[in-house]
Design a protein around this motif. Structure first.
Motif, mmCIF file in Angstrom:
data_model
loop_
_atom_site.group_PDB
_atom_site.id
_atom_site.type_symbol
_atom_site.label_atom_id
_atom_site.label_comp_id
_atom_site.label_asym_id
_atom_site.label_seq_id
_atom_site.Cartn_x
_atom_site.Cartn_y
_atom_site.Cartn_z
ATOM 1 N N ASP A 1 0.803 -1.231 0.000
ATOM 2 C CA ASP A 1 0.000 0.000 0.000
ATOM 3 C C ASP A 1 0.832 1.276 0.000
ATOM 4 O OD1 ASP A 1 -2.697 -1.222 0.234
ATOM 5 O OD2 ASP A 1 -1.873 -1.970 2.122
ATOM 6 N N ARG A 2 1.966 1.245 0.723
ATOM 7 C CA ARG A 2 2.779 2.469 0.810
ATOM 8 C C ARG A 2 4.231 2.087 1.035
ATOM 9 N NH1 ARG A 2 -0.112 2.221 4.969
ATOM 10 N NH2 ARG A 2 -1.586 3.813 4.295
ATOM 11 N N VAL A 3 5.100 3.055 0.803
ATOM 12 C CA VAL A 3 6.519 2.852 1.079
ATOM 13 C C VAL A 3 7.033 4.034 1.889
ATOM 14 C CG1 VAL A 3 7.233 3.853 -1.134
ATOM 15 C CG2 VAL A 3 8.795 2.363 0.107
ATOM 16 N N LEU A 4 7.821 3.719 2.894
ATOM 17 C CA LEU A 4 8.469 4.715 3.739
ATOM 18 C C LEU A 4 9.870 4.954 3.201
ATOM 19 C CD1 LEU A 4 8.516 6.366 6.435
ATOM 20 C CD2 LEU A 4 9.446 4.303 7.503
ATOM 21 N N THR A 5 10.201 6.202 2.878
ATOM 22 C CA THR A 5 11.488 6.465 2.254
ATOM 23 C C THR A 5 11.988 7.875 2.532
ATOM 24 O OG1 THR A 5 12.622 6.669 0.110
ATOM 25 C CG2 THR A 5 10.239 6.997 0.099
ATOM 26 N N SER A 6 13.305 7.976 2.628
ATOM 27 C CA SER A 6 13.965 9.275 2.719
ATOM 28 C C SER A 6 14.603 9.653 1.391
ATOM 29 C CB SER A 6 15.043 9.236 3.818
ATOM 30 O OG SER A 6 16.022 8.246 3.513
ATOM 31 N N GLY A 7 14.177 8.989 0.310
ATOM 32 C CA GLY A 7 14.765 9.271 -0.987
ATOM 33 C C GLY A 7 16.174 8.717 -1.132
ATOM 34 N N GLN A 8 16.402 7.562 -0.503
ATOM 35 C CA GLN A 8 17.697 6.871 -0.570
ATOM 36 C C GLN A 8 18.869 7.740 -0.107
ATOM 37 O OE1 GLN A 8 18.166 4.616 -4.302
ATOM 38 N NE2 GLN A 8 17.089 2.987 -3.194
ATOM 39 N N ARG A 9 18.589 8.638 0.795
ATOM 40 C CA ARG A 9 19.625 9.462 1.409
ATOM 41 C C ARG A 9 19.416 9.451 2.923
ATOM 42 N NH1 ARG A 9 20.890 8.628 -3.011
ATOM 43 N NH2 ARG A 9 21.647 10.076 -4.629
ATOM 44 N N LEU A 63 12.709 11.683 -3.787
ATOM 45 C CA LEU A 63 11.361 11.588 -3.235
ATOM 46 C C LEU A 63 10.330 12.101 -4.239
ATOM 47 C CD1 LEU A 63 11.888 12.712 0.464
ATOM 48 C CD2 LEU A 63 10.808 10.575 -0.258
ATOM 49 N N LYS A 64 10.608 13.248 -4.823
ATOM 50 C CA LYS A 64 9.682 13.817 -5.809
ATOM 51 C C LYS A 64 9.525 12.882 -6.996
ATOM 52 C CE LYS A 64 8.859 17.932 -8.644
ATOM 53 N NZ LYS A 64 9.363 19.286 -9.008
ATOM 54 N N ASP A 65 10.627 12.331 -7.477
ATOM 55 C CA ASP A 65 10.576 11.408 -8.608
ATOM 56 C C ASP A 65 9.810 10.142 -8.239
ATOM 57 O OD1 ASP A 65 11.203 10.673 -11.284
ATOM 58 O OD2 ASP A 65 12.832 9.406 -10.559
ATOM 59 N N THR A 66 9.981 9.673 -7.005
ATOM 60 C CA THR A 66 9.295 8.467 -6.555
ATOM 61 C C THR A 66 7.784 8.684 -6.505
ATOM 62 O OG1 THR A 66 11.240 7.846 -5.249
ATOM 63 C CG2 THR A 66 9.189 6.730 -4.720
ATOM 64 N N VAL A 67 7.363 9.854 -6.055
ATOM 65 C CA VAL A 67 5.935 10.191 -6.053
ATOM 66 C C VAL A 67 5.389 10.146 -7.478
ATOM 67 C CG1 VAL A 67 4.253 12.032 -5.631
ATOM 68 C CG2 VAL A 67 6.034 11.556 -3.933
ATOM 69 N N ASN A 119 12.039 21.838 8.844
ATOM 70 C CA ASN A 119 12.195 21.423 7.443
ATOM 71 C C ASN A 119 11.005 20.694 6.851
ATOM 72 O OD1 ASN A 119 12.339 18.724 8.390
ATOM 73 N ND2 ASN A 119 14.571 18.774 8.519
ATOM 74 N N ILE A 120 10.033 20.310 7.666
ATOM 75 C CA ILE A 120 8.979 19.421 7.174
ATOM 76 C C ILE A 120 8.108 20.089 6.108
ATOM 77 C CG2 ILE A 120 7.280 19.966 8.993
ATOM 78 C CD1 ILE A 120 6.652 16.896 9.007
ATOM 79 N N ALA A 121 7.835 21.382 6.254
ATOM 80 C CA ALA A 121 7.001 22.067 5.267
ATOM 81 C C ALA A 121 7.701 22.138 3.913
ATOM 82 C CB ALA A 121 6.647 23.469 5.754
ATOM 83 N N ALA A 122 9.009 22.385 3.935
ATOM 84 C CA ALA A 122 9.762 22.467 2.680
ATOM 85 C C ALA A 122 9.798 21.115 1.981
ATOM 86 C CB ALA A 122 11.175 22.957 2.948
ATOM 87 N N VAL A 123 9.946 20.043 2.739
ATOM 88 C CA VAL A 123 9.955 18.705 2.141
ATOM 89 C C VAL A 123 8.591 18.380 1.549
ATOM 90 C CG1 VAL A 123 10.182 16.236 2.624
ATOM 91 C CG2 VAL A 123 11.836 17.858 3.577
ATOM 92 N N ARG A 124 7.547 18.722 2.259
ATOM 93 C CA ARG A 124 6.198 18.479 1.737
ATOM 94 C C ARG A 124 5.981 19.237 0.427
ATOM 95 N NH1 ARG A 124 0.298 20.284 4.237
ATOM 96 N NH2 ARG A 124 -0.927 19.098 2.721
ATOM 97 N N ALA A 125 6.324 20.514 0.438
ATOM 98 C CA ALA A 125 6.111 21.345 -0.740
ATOM 99 C C ALA A 125 6.984 20.903 -1.914
ATOM 100 C CB ALA A 125 6.386 22.805 -0.407
ATOM 101 N N GLY A 126 8.200 20.449 -1.607
ATOM 102 C CA GLY A 126 9.149 20.116 -2.658
ATOM 103 C C GLY A 126 9.001 18.739 -3.256
ATOM 104 N N THR A 127 8.188 17.886 -2.623
ATOM 105 C CA THR A 127 8.090 16.500 -3.082
ATOM 106 C C THR A 127 6.682 16.091 -3.503
ATOM 107 O OG1 THR A 127 7.692 15.665 -0.838
ATOM 108 C CG2 THR A 127 9.998 15.819 -1.583
ATOM 109 N N GLY A 128 5.669 16.711 -2.929
ATOM 110 C CA GLY A 128 4.292 16.337 -3.234
ATOM 111 C C GLY A 128 3.783 15.134 -2.474
ATOM 112 N N VAL A 129 4.486 14.726 -1.415
ATOM 113 C CA VAL A 129 4.017 13.582 -0.635
ATOM 114 C C VAL A 129 2.739 13.928 0.122
ATOM 115 C CG1 VAL A 129 6.313 12.562 -0.367
ATOM 116 C CG2 VAL A 129 5.487 14.199 1.342
#
Length: 250
Positions: A147-155, A165-169, A188-198
């Motif tokens: 159903d879902r995957v937990l990831t830091s974008g392989q970093r 992360l954005k590419d994975t989405v 940093n959480i808002a920037a990650v949300r905005a920058g990835t679309g998760v």
């Protein structure tokens, strides 16, 4: 103000952590033991108590040991048994991850765990981040029915992994929920949300507290040379949970 749906999951160690995450406003919890090893399967006593105390869903990690995600036959049999027992208890979901020795998703084992889990929700944890090709891993997990995957974008952190992360989405294209993690906090959480679309985000909010033990035997250690560490407790900081969630949704 962001208006699209966002789900926040908090990674906790034990029932006290679950209660603290609820207090801080979590939507869901990942319930673990031994976060110092990245999270291991908690005892079934802990799961029973969590079911009694929880008023939000929690997913239980099924990971028999620390280290890599290439499991022996006996370890995998134990994972299947844990999944069956958790399903029978009525837990909302499980968190799993199995790889081949070449660094691919082990599709046969992952599919077997998914089939044993239903109707529970199934998340693939950061074993995904240890795969040799994240694009191929996305397709493998879709085939397995995860159903879902937990990831830091392989970093190491989500900030460092934002491009992946954005590419994975985009690769998942709604077939798989991408849940971002990796040292997320209020800064940093808002920037990650905005920058990835998760649409789902996951973090721990640990704090260290001194043990209330009055007597401490200076001659015996239970797990290494750092005796002081044995009298420190890792807890979930409900205030930090609330601050980070507020920042994510601002």
């Amino acid at each position: 103000m962001a208006t699209d749906k966002l789900t926040i999951e908090i990674c906790v160690e034990g029932t006290d952590g679950l209660v603290a995450a609820q207090k801080g406003g979590a939507d869901r919890v990942e319930l673990c033991a031994s976060l110092i090893e990245g999270g291991l399967t908690p005892s079934f006593g802990v799961v029973h108590e969590a079911l009694r105390l929880s008023h939000i869903p929690f997913h239980v990690i099924v990971r028999p040991r620390g280290g890599d995600f290439l499991y022996s036959k006996a370890e995998f049999a134990a994972m299947l048994a844990d999944v069956t027992a958790l399903r029978e208890l009525g837990v909302a979901g499980i968190v799993i991850g199995c790889l081949t020795e070449k660094g691919d998703i082990d599709e046969a084992r992952t599919t077997a765990l998914v089939e044993a889990a239903r109707p529970m929700s199934v998340t693939c944890h950061r074993a995904f981040d240890m795969t040799r090709d994240y694009r191929a891993a996305v397709e493998a997990l879709v085939r397995c029915g995860v159903d879902r995957v937990l990831t830091s974008g392989q970093r190491d952190t989500a900030v460092q992994g934002m491009d992946i992360l954005k590419d994975t989405v985009q690769l998942a294209a709604g077939r798989l929920v991408i849940m971002a993690c990796g040292e997320l906090d209020a800064n940093n959480i808002a920037a990650v949300r905005a920058g990835t679309g998760v649409t789902e985000m996951h973090f721990a909010a640990p704090k260290t507290a001194k043990s209330p033990m009055a007597f401490r035997n200076p001659h015996v250690g239970m797990g290494g040379d750092n005796l002081e560490r044995e009298y420190e407790l890792t807890q979930t900081d409900s205030a930090a949970v609330a601050r980070t969630i507020a920042a994510a949704r601002d």
